[in-house]
Design an enzyme around this catalytic site. Structure first.
Site, PDB file in Angstrom:
ATOM      1  CG  LEU A  99      -2.091   0.907   1.311  1.00  0.00           C
ATOM      2  CD1 LEU A  99      -3.008   0.701   0.117  1.00  0.00           C
ATOM      3  CD2 LEU A  99      -2.857   0.662   2.611  1.00  0.00           C
ATOM      4  N   GLY A 113       2.659  -4.675   8.650  1.00  0.00           N
ATOM      5  CA  GLY A 113       2.608  -3.291   8.175  1.00  0.00           C
ATOM      6  C   GLY A 113       1.555  -3.134   7.097  1.00  0.00           C
ATOM      7  CG  ASP A 114       2.495  -0.498   3.896  1.00  0.00           C
ATOM      8  OD1 ASP A 114       3.432  -1.300   4.104  1.00  0.00           O
ATOM      9  OD2 ASP A 114       2.651   0.591   3.310  1.00  0.00           O
ATOM     10  CD  GLU A 115       5.727  -6.577   1.853  1.00  0.00           C
ATOM     11  OE1 GLU A 115       6.383  -6.013   0.961  1.00  0.00           O
ATOM     12  OE2 GLU A 115       6.257  -7.234   2.773  1.00  0.00           O
TER      13      GLU A 115
END
Length: 251
Positions: free
Chosen positions: A56, A97-99
């Site tokens: 993201l 996280g954003d992964e």
């Protein structure tokens, strides 16, 4: 009595097993569970497996601007969209996280069909979403690696990561892994090391060039555009599109 205790123990064991294999925020599989799925034998020996790595973009801006609760809400929305869009036999995971990542056991139609699937997924993830009264358009970078029939799947994560890195550094949204990307990534890593050394030891190698902007009616210079150039000691003069994306992807 004993039956109730046994029931509670069974539920506890089940809960601990779930917690060990799933992400607490989104309910998706976690990295450990995904790793097990990647190395598990494929159900159909002649199938083409696909591995997606989804990052993201600019997620930190959401956390910093709207708060971590808003960031968590956006992650949940992305997780829901991934689960709804991808086939039911896919393993969808949050790596942290954003992964995010997804393992697709079989993608019919080869590379062209896989590319279309990922393009459609990127468009679906980019649908605007309202978070904390702010309208956000999620931007993602997606790397895709394919394992041909009977091929080993253990390198899929590394290959998908290389493809995602290529998507980020070329201003693209998606990229399919190609062996040539490995060479390109090594070159970029070397260039990034050079950039760090330059900023530390020879910042004078980074120069700003001013390009005048002229009003064609009056033929007068009305402003100037400032463009950075890197006078690299072996590669010559590098334009910003060669090294700025590298800086942006590494902080």
């Amino acid at each position: 009595g004993d039956r109730q205790v046994a029931g509670r123990s069974a539920r506890l064991v089940e809960r601990l097993g779930y917690d060990a294999t799933h992400d607490a925020l989104t309910g998706l599989a976690n990295r450990a569970q995904l790793s097990r799925q990647i190395t598990a034998p494929r159900a159909a020996p002649g199938s083409t497996a696909g591995f997606l790595l989804i990052d993201l973009d600019r997620f930190k801006e959401v956390n910093d601007g709207l708060g971590h609760d808003a960031g968590d809400r956006l992650l949940v929305v992305i997780a829901q969209r991934l689960s709804a869009f991808l086939p039911s036999d896919a393993t969808v995971a949050r790596l942290g996280g954003d992964e995010f990542a997804a393992l697709l056991p079989d993608i019919p139609g080869g590379r062209d069909a896989a590319r279309r699937l990922v393009e459609d997924l990127a468009a679906d993830l980019a649908r605007p979403v309202t978070v904390e009264e702010a309208l956000l358009t999620p931007d993602v970078s997606i790397g895709l690696a394919l394992a041909e029939p009977y091929a080993d799947t253990k390198d899929l994560l590394r290959q998908a990561d290389t493809a995602m890195y290529a998507a980020k550094t070329t201003d693209g949204t998606i990229a399919l892994y190609d062996p040539d990307m490995d060479r390109g990534r090594l070159e970029n890593l070397a260039l990034l090391a050079d950039l760090r050394a330059t900023l530390r030891d020879h910042p004078e190698q980074l120069a700003v060039h001013y390009q005048p902007k002229i009003d064609l009616k009056t033929r007068r210079v009305v402003s100037a555009e400032a463009l950075v150039r890197w006078n690299h000691q072996t590669l010559g003069v590098l334009s910003p599109d060669r090294f700025i994306p590298l800086a942006e992807t590494t902080g």
